[in-house]
Write an enzyme that holds these catalytic residues in place. Structure first.
Site, short mmCIF file in Angstrom:
data_model
loop_
_atom_site.label_atom_id
_atom_site.label_comp_id
_atom_site.label_asym_id
_atom_site.label_seq_id
_atom_site.Cartn_x
_atom_site.Cartn_y
_atom_site.Cartn_z
N GLN A 10 48.98 34.27 38.72
CA GLN A 10 48.38 33.02 39.19
C GLN A 10 49.06 31.84 38.51
OE1 GLN A 10 44.24 33.64 39.32
NE2 GLN A 10 43.70 31.57 39.85
N SER A 89 49.55 39.61 34.51
CA SER A 89 48.17 39.51 34.97
C SER A 89 48.05 40.04 36.41
CB SER A 89 47.71 38.05 34.85
OG SER A 89 46.34 37.94 35.17
N LEU A 90 47.72 39.16 37.36
CA LEU A 90 47.65 39.55 38.77
C LEU A 90 48.91 40.30 39.22
CD1 LEU A 90 47.00 39.10 41.89
CD2 LEU A 90 48.17 36.93 41.59
N ARG A 114 39.20 41.44 43.31
CA ARG A 114 39.38 40.88 41.96
C ARG A 114 39.26 39.35 42.00
NH1 ARG A 114 43.93 38.96 38.83
NH2 ARG A 114 44.07 39.85 36.73
N HIS A 200 40.94 36.65 31.30
CA HIS A 200 41.33 37.52 30.19
C HIS A 200 40.52 37.25 28.92
CE1 HIS A 200 44.45 39.01 32.74
NE2 HIS A 200 44.82 37.78 32.98
N GLN A 249 42.22 45.02 31.81
CA GLN A 249 43.02 43.79 31.82
C GLN A 249 42.19 42.54 32.12
OE1 GLN A 249 44.87 41.70 34.88
NE2 GLN A 249 46.75 42.88 34.68
#
Length: 297
Positions: A10, A89-90, A114, A200, A249
């Site tokens: 992102q 991340s993503l 998500r 996170h 995560q």
């Protein structure tokens, strides 16, 4: 000499993203249309003609970055056989399509679950993130811990992007206090980021439960090459472990610096970033100056 493919998260989105792929590649066009069908709205229209503001909503941003990344990889790296993959991340979901652990369709469904779960968690719990530049990781961790203990607010180290660049995550008050302390400790900058919430961090716990339920119902295959996952920063090939790390995560840190260092230690010399922007290419060069980096978008 090993070739790693990496996928952004992102923040890499921009208006018009993916349009060139759609217009010039029939396979890309088919995949975008398939995505529109799966999601139940024309995300391709938002990507191609939407504003910055339209693209900023987490429920749009995450599938948009995922689609651009995966379609760029499938169309721009045809026949490529990565020796290893990783995503920020993503981007970890994109990397799992690239190594065959997840199908395009299943990964997109999980990304959308998500994204909507994270958006809901952000609305329940107003919170934020801040970039801290020019401090040692250990010092940032120490300040986060002290602020949490003294104020009872949530503040944690969230993204280890490269040496001297760490993103912290937490409650609005916690981040405000932590930023002041970081500057006092000598940080070049401690800057609140324009994000929807404390990604996170423990504040994403409600979203974690929703994602966990969806991941547990999804079939993961044995990948064609290892994925270096954010929360463990090492090579993983076991589908059960991959699933657990993806769940962890959401509330755990993105150990990007450590993941790239592990890939280099395991023989990676070339890194190709697939998807919008060049953020990861820049970070990788700061982590390992000798790395050969390029991108496909």
């Amino acid at each position: 000499m090993k070739h790693a493919y990496v996928f952004p998260g992102q923040g890499a989105q921009f208006p018009g993203m993916g349009k060139n792929l759609y217009d010039t590649n029939p396979t890309a066009k088919d995949l975008f249309e398939k995505a529109n069908e799966i999601l139940g709205f024309r995300i391709s229209d938002v990507m191609f003609t939407g504003t910055d503001e339209d693209l900023k909503q987490t429920r749009v941003t995450q599938p948009a970055v995922f689609l651009h990344s995966v379609i760029a990889f499938l169309c721009g790296a045809e026949g490529a056989k990565p020796d290893m993959v990783a995503g920020h991340s993503l981007g970890e979901f994109s990397s799992l399509v690239a190594n065959g652990a997840l199908t395009f369709e299943d990964a997109l469904k999980l990304v959308y679950i998500r994204a909507t779960a994270m958006q809901k968690a952000c609305e329940q719990n107003p919170s934020t993130m801040a970039a801290v530049l020019g401090l040692e990781d250990a010092k940032v961790e120490e300040i986060c811990k002290a602020v949490s203990e003294e104020t009872g607010e949530v503040v944690v180290a969230a993204n280890y992007n490269c040496p001297g660049q760490l993103v912290i995550s937490g409650s609005l008050k916690g981040i405000e206090v932590a930023c002041e302390r970081m500057k006092a400790a000598g940080a070049k900058r401690a800057l609140v980021l324009p994000v929807g919430g404390a990604f996170h961090s423990p504040l994403m716990a409600p979203a974690r439960e929703e994602l966990k339920a969806a991941i547990e119902k999804t079939t993961f295959s044995t990948p064609t090459c290892p994925v270096y996952q954010n929360v463990v920063a090492k090579a993983v090939s076991n589908p059960a472990e991959i699933k657990q790390n993806l769940i962890d995560q959401l509330t755990g840190a993105v150990k990007w610096t450590q993941s790239v260092q592990a890939m280099v230690a395991d023989g990676a010399t070339n890194f190709t970033e697939a998807g919008p922007g060049k953020v990861l290419q820049g970070l990788i060069q700061k982590i390992h100056k000798e790395a050969v980096v390029n991108g496909i978008n």
